[in-house]
Design a protein around this motif. Structure first.
Motif, PDB file in Angstrom:
ATOM      1  N   GLY A  16      80.279 -14.143  37.310  1.00 43.79           N
ATOM      2  CA  GLY A  16      80.160 -13.184  38.405  1.00 43.79           C
ATOM      3  C   GLY A  16      78.837 -12.443  38.481  1.00 43.79           C
ATOM      4  O   GLY A  16      78.522 -11.858  39.523  1.00 43.79           O
ATOM      5  N   ASN A  17      78.044 -12.449  37.417  1.00 43.24           N
ATOM      6  CA  ASN A  17      76.772 -11.716  37.449  1.00 43.24           C
ATOM      7  C   ASN A  17      75.562 -12.645  37.563  1.00 43.24           C
ATOM      8  O   ASN A  17      74.435 -12.223  37.338  1.00 43.24           O
ATOM      9  CB  ASN A  17      76.649 -10.802  36.218  1.00 43.24           C
ATOM     10  N   GLU A  18      75.825 -13.908  37.936  1.00 43.23           N
ATOM     11  CA  GLU A  18      74.730 -14.868  38.137  1.00 43.23           C
ATOM     12  C   GLU A  18      74.575 -15.068  39.640  1.00 43.23           C
ATOM     13  O   GLU A  18      75.224 -15.918  40.255  1.00 43.23           O
ATOM     14  CB  GLU A  18      75.032 -16.165  37.368  1.00 43.23           C
ATOM     15  N   LEU A  19      73.704 -14.249  40.231  1.00 45.57           N
ATOM     16  CA  LEU A  19      73.686 -14.111  41.697  1.00 45.57           C
ATOM     17  C   LEU A  19      73.070 -15.292  42.433  1.00 45.57           C
ATOM     18  O   LEU A  19      73.370 -15.506  43.611  1.00 45.57           O
ATOM     19  CB  LEU A  19      72.937 -12.829  42.092  1.00 45.57           C
ATOM     20  N   THR A  20      72.201 -16.045  41.782  1.00 46.79           N
ATOM     21  CA  THR A  20      71.502 -17.129  42.486  1.00 46.79           C
ATOM     22  C   THR A  20      72.499 -18.069  43.151  1.00 46.79           C
ATOM     23  O   THR A  20      72.405 -18.338  44.359  1.00 46.79           O
ATOM     24  CB  THR A  20      70.610 -17.916  41.495  1.00 46.79           C
ATOM     25  N   GLY A  21      73.466 -18.552  42.388  1.00 52.00           N
ATOM     26  CA  GLY A  21      74.461 -19.474  42.934  1.00 52.00           C
ATOM     27  C   GLY A  21      75.344 -18.828  43.982  1.00 52.00           C
ATOM     28  O   GLY A  21      75.714 -19.466  44.976  1.00 52.00           O
ATOM     29  N   ILE A  22      75.665 -17.556  43.775  1.00 54.62           N
ATOM     30  CA  ILE A  22      76.544 -16.856  44.717  1.00 54.62           C
ATOM     31  C   ILE A  22      75.874 -16.741  46.083  1.00 54.62           C
ATOM     32  O   ILE A  22      76.489 -17.044  47.115  1.00 54.62           O
ATOM     33  CB  ILE A  22      76.910 -15.456  44.165  1.00 54.62           C
ATOM     34  N   TYR A  23      74.597 -16.356  46.102  1.00 54.90           N
ATOM     35  CA  TYR A  23      73.917 -16.208  47.388  1.00 54.90           C
ATOM     36  C   TYR A  23      73.518 -17.558  47.988  1.00 54.90           C
ATOM     37  O   TYR A  23      73.400 -17.676  49.205  1.00 54.90           O
ATOM     38  CB  TYR A  23      72.734 -15.234  47.266  1.00 54.90           C
TER      39      TYR A  23
END
Lengths: 296, 296
Positions: free
Chosen positions: A17-24
């Protein structure tokens, strides 16, 4: 190579949940789906761990990317949020699932300086040819494989026959780095392009030899009798992922300022150096050796 | 300068649970207390937010470093863990407290490239002379002050007459960077040395002019109609804390790959660029101007 066509690719973001690259990136693909469509197959995206993202952490109860062993997926007594999420992901996208994905891409980031790394779940011919293609496009891409991999693979990318984990860094947890965002995006398009050529049966490899890094073991931080760490990654080793470390070279620096050197005999190539999430796993770095494999 | 002698200095680490530099520095000082003792005063250490550290987060319920307004400290209805912790810290170390500290040092780290920054709670003569001393020892140290500071200061370093916040970076949350650890340690010793010379009445300033950065406002990320960010810190601005940003220069990069430029008229010096903890606070960076003040 298997003659099976790949009909569906699933891209997972936010498995941590704190690895934003993939999320965005998957947010972007959801709003502009044509970017990930190719003529011969469908591509879908999935936000793997929204509850961990909501609290700004790697996971809510347990590490989702360690929940995909066959044993755990078949265990009805596992009831953590992530165990349930893993079962749902497997049920939908796993082999034989409702929307079976024939290839999965699981997007991660790391505080280690791993640049653009593709982690392979196994060394089957498809994965090797994919890797050779990616390296031919961008020689900076590193291919990583773990021979200490569990017999029963706990990672998300094991739910389908083909897949890989994309690991990019260095980037702090909880932030976006624009350069890495764009490089990861380009890497995803290259993977999709490879799948397209594979489906069309026209894979042409520029390289006959694939160089990759093989994880052989991990090294923990030096600890005191209470189990507390008593040293940090040495400044000379920080951000030096994939660089050679020779016997006698400094590895850790104690809080008192003393060097602790690498005492092995052979040169190693450490990766995941000083990854934030691995402090609790007892891993200061993963040790790799360089391997080469002939493709034809 | 006030003629009051400083009898006790309190060093706080772990006010934010995922900023490890301060936490491991106070662990070191607790095992080797002579390192922070000086002839004319006592130095104590305090682990401010162990519950946040235990869960690997900045805070457990609310940001401890926003809990120190007089109003909140006197409000018996505030019952979060951090509100209670703030009251305890203030009761022990605040002005008039059981073990009143006359000077506090609050140790923080940031994902922004702020190097070694000393943040002043106000511009009183003591703080200015301390700052001038630190910069004379290490010209790389930056002095930061916020004129938009709340009337009722919410930060931990406001509990005593004198104090400062030490902010070091870039370092990811949840990791130790050995270089920054050692540089922060040296900075703490320099602060303690200054207090010692102050107590002995022998402060001699090498510099007559103090340059510092004055926060004037903050800038949020560009957002869409749902409030979601639609751009990242521009690669050209990433890690460029304290560097000039001129009108027309790129500030953000949208997820679609378009530049968004700085449209102000005067040159600014952004800090806290891409700080992980500030995404939820609506702050992409803090804007500063350079100021100078004459000391004599």
């Amino acid at each position: 190579m298997s003659s099976n066509k790949i009909n569906r690719v699933a891209i997972f973001g936010g498995t941590h949940g704190n690895e934003l690259t993939g999320i965005y990136l998957i947010k972007k693909f959801e709003s502009l789906p044509h970017l990930i469509q190719r003529p011969s197959f469908e591509t879908v995206t999935f936000f793997a761990n929204p509850k961990a993202y909501a609290i700004g952490k790697r996971y809510y109860e347990t590490d989702l990317n360690r929940c995909f062993t066959r044993q755990d997926l078949e265990n009805p007594n596992l009831s953590t949020y992530e165990a349930q999420r893993a079962k749902e992901i497997s049920r939908i996208y796993g082999t034989g699932g409702e929307k079976q994905a024939d290839f999965v891409i699981d997007l991660h980031s790391t505080t280690s300086n791993m640049g653009l790394t593709v982690i392979l779940p196994n060394l089957n011919r498809f994965h090797l040819e994919l890797s050779a293609y990616l390296v031919s496009i961008n020689p900076e891409i590193k291919i990583l494989y773990s021979i200490t991999q569990y017999e029963d693979n706990p990672h998300l990318d094991s739910i389908s026959e083909f897949g890989c984990t994309v690991e990019v860094g260095a980037v702090a947890q909880g932030i976006l780095d624009a350069n890495l965002f764009q490089q990861t995006e380009a890497l995803i398009y290259a993977i999709l392009d490879f799948v397209e050529t594979y489906n069309q049966g026209i894979v042409n490899l520029a390289n006959n030899i694939l160089k990759f890094y093989e994880v052989t073991n991990t090294i923990d931080y030096p600890r005191n009798e209470s189990g507390e760490i008593r040293a940090m990654i040495h400044p000379g080793l920080q951000f030096q992922d994939y660089q050679p470390l020779n016997a006698g070279e400094p590895m850790f620096l104690t809080f008192l300022g003393e060097d602790i050197v690498y005492q092995g005999e052979s040169t190693i190539y450490p990766v995941f150096i000083n990854e934030a999430a691995y402090y609790e796993k007892g891993t200061a770095m993963c040790v790799t050796q360089i391997s080469e494999i002939k493709l034809r």
